[in-house]
Design a protein around this motif. Sequence first.
Motif, PDB file in Angstrom:
ATOM      1  N   LEU A  72      -4.428   2.964  -0.790  1.00 44.72           N
ATOM      2  CA  LEU A  72      -3.903   4.253  -0.344  1.00 44.72           C
ATOM      3  C   LEU A  72      -4.385   4.595   1.058  1.00 44.72           C
ATOM      4  O   LEU A  72      -5.523   4.306   1.428  1.00 44.72           O
ATOM      5  N   LEU A  73      -3.509   5.238   1.810  1.00 40.45           N
ATOM      6  CA  LEU A  73      -3.827   5.758   3.137  1.00 40.45           C
ATOM      7  C   LEU A  73      -3.319   7.187   3.207  1.00 40.45           C
ATOM      8  O   LEU A  73      -2.371   7.549   2.511  1.00 40.45           O
ATOM      9  N   ILE A  74      -3.913   7.979   4.077  1.00 38.70           N
ATOM     10  CA  ILE A  74      -3.423   9.329   4.307  1.00 38.70           C
ATOM     11  C   ILE A  74      -3.442   9.589   5.803  1.00 38.70           C
ATOM     12  O   ILE A  74      -4.329   9.122   6.514  1.00 38.70           O
ATOM     13  N   GLY A  75      -2.441  10.290   6.277  1.00 35.24           N
ATOM     14  CA  GLY A  75      -2.369  10.597   7.697  1.00 35.24           C
ATOM     15  C   GLY A  75      -1.418  11.756   7.943  1.00 35.24           C
ATOM     16  O   GLY A  75      -0.765  12.255   7.029  1.00 35.24           O
ATOM     17  N   GLY A  98       0.844  -1.187   0.000  1.00 31.69           N
ATOM     18  CA  GLY A  98       0.000   0.000   0.000  1.00 31.69           C
ATOM     19  C   GLY A  98       0.878   1.235   0.000  1.00 31.69           C
ATOM     20  O   GLY A  98       2.104   1.141   0.091  1.00 31.69           O
ATOM     21  N   VAL A  99       0.237   2.392  -0.095  1.00 31.85           N
ATOM     22  CA  VAL A  99       0.963   3.666  -0.096  1.00 31.85           C
ATOM     23  C   VAL A  99       0.341   4.576   0.950  1.00 31.85           C
ATOM     24  O   VAL A  99      -0.881   4.742   1.010  1.00 31.85           O
ATOM     25  N   TYR A 100       1.200   5.154   1.775  1.00 27.72           N
ATOM     26  CA  TYR A 100       0.780   6.074   2.835  1.00 27.72           C
ATOM     27  C   TYR A 100       1.239   7.474   2.485  1.00 27.72           C
ATOM     28  O   TYR A 100       2.439   7.723   2.329  1.00 27.72           O
ATOM     29  N   LEU A 101       0.313   8.402   2.340  1.00 32.07           N
ATOM     30  CA  LEU A 101       0.628   9.812   2.114  1.00 32.07           C
ATOM     31  C   LEU A 101       0.696  10.486   3.474  1.00 32.07           C
ATOM     32  O   LEU A 101      -0.293  10.525   4.213  1.00 32.07           O
ATOM     33  N   HIS A 102       1.871  10.996   3.810  1.00 32.42           N
ATOM     34  CA  HIS A 102       2.106  11.583   5.129  1.00 32.42           C
ATOM     35  C   HIS A 102       2.182  13.107   5.036  1.00 32.42           C
ATOM     36  O   HIS A 102       2.889  13.649   4.193  1.00 32.42           O
ATOM     37  N   LEU A 103       1.446  13.761   5.931  1.00 30.32           N
ATOM     38  CA  LEU A 103       1.486  15.223   6.053  1.00 30.32           C
ATOM     39  C   LEU A 103       2.153  15.529   7.386  1.00 30.32           C
ATOM     40  O   LEU A 103       1.605  15.203   8.441  1.00 30.32           O
ATOM     41  N   HIS A 104       3.333  16.121   7.342  1.00 32.00           N
ATOM     42  CA  HIS A 104       4.052  16.394   8.583  1.00 32.00           C
ATOM     43  C   HIS A 104       3.324  17.465   9.395  1.00 32.00           C
ATOM     44  O   HIS A 104       2.593  18.292   8.862  1.00 32.00           O
ATOM     45  N   GLY A 105       3.510  17.419  10.701  1.00 29.55           N
ATOM     46  CA  GLY A 105       2.908  18.417  11.582  1.00 29.55           C
ATOM     47  C   GLY A 105       3.587  19.760  11.423  1.00 29.55           C
ATOM     48  O   GLY A 105       4.657  19.865  10.843  1.00 29.55           O
ATOM     49  N   GLY A 106       2.953  20.778  11.932  1.00 29.72           N
ATOM     50  CA  GLY A 106       3.548  22.107  11.876  1.00 29.72           C
ATOM     51  C   GLY A 106       2.558  23.194  11.546  1.00 29.72           C
ATOM     52  O   GLY A 106       2.915  24.359  11.433  1.00 29.72           O
ATOM     53  N   GLY A 107       1.298  22.817  11.400  1.00 29.73           N
ATOM     54  CA  GLY A 107       0.259  23.824  11.196  1.00 29.73           C
ATOM     55  C   GLY A 107       0.464  24.712   9.994  1.00 29.73           C
ATOM     56  O   GLY A 107       0.127  25.889  10.027  1.00 29.73           O
ATOM     57  N   TRP A 108       1.033  24.169   8.945  1.00 35.33           N
ATOM     58  CA  TRP A 108       1.291  24.886   7.695  1.00 35.33           C
ATOM     59  C   TRP A 108       2.362  25.963   7.858  1.00 35.33           C
ATOM     60  O   TRP A 108       2.576  26.761   6.969  1.00 35.33           O
ATOM     61  N   MET A 109       3.071  25.965   9.036  1.00 29.81           N
ATOM     62  CA  MET A 109       4.077  26.996   9.292  1.00 29.81           C
ATOM     63  C   MET A 109       5.456  26.444   9.646  1.00 29.81           C
ATOM     64  O   MET A 109       6.440  27.161   9.526  1.00 29.81           O
ATOM     65  N   LEU A 110       5.531  25.203  10.129  1.00 27.30           N
ATOM     66  CA  LEU A 110       6.785  24.658  10.648  1.00 27.30           C
ATOM     67  C   LEU A 110       7.054  23.275  10.075  1.00 27.30           C
ATOM     68  O   LEU A 110       6.141  22.605   9.615  1.00 27.30           O
ATOM     69  N   GLY A 111       8.307  22.835  10.187  1.00 24.62           N
ATOM     70  CA  GLY A 111       8.645  21.465   9.856  1.00 24.62           C
ATOM     71  C   GLY A 111       9.008  21.254   8.399  1.00 24.62           C
ATOM     72  O   GLY A 111       9.035  22.183   7.599  1.00 24.62           O
TER      73      GLY A 111
END
Length: 110
Positions: free
Chosen positions: A100-103, A27-40
């Motif tokens: 597909l997964l997203i997290g 499978g494929v995991y789409l990862h969105l890093h934390g940071g509130g659209w401002m950090l990371g």
Amino acid sequence: MRLAQGRDRVVAGGVPVRGFVPGRVDGVYLHLHGGGWMLGSAAGQDEKLWRLAEQARLAVVSVDYRLAPEHPFPAGPDDCEAAARWLVANAAAEFGTERLLIGASRPGRT
């Protein structure tokens, strides 16, 4: 810490991502890093994402979305949406699966 297993590339007409592909992909995991659209950054969790890729047999694609204030809202979410749409259209050809997964993660969490 950046790991050698991570591969940087650009998808969806300009969205940078960092990918980890183990020997077997279920499978494929789409990862969105934390940071509130401002950090990371996508490279900020290499060790954790590589472990996930190996143990869960997932190709991991981490979006290095644009950050505010240099790129005002909704630039970051737009990058994530573009990467998700690219993955839906290309997962089978790129990774041999349409599962597909997203997290996402929160800043400061491991």
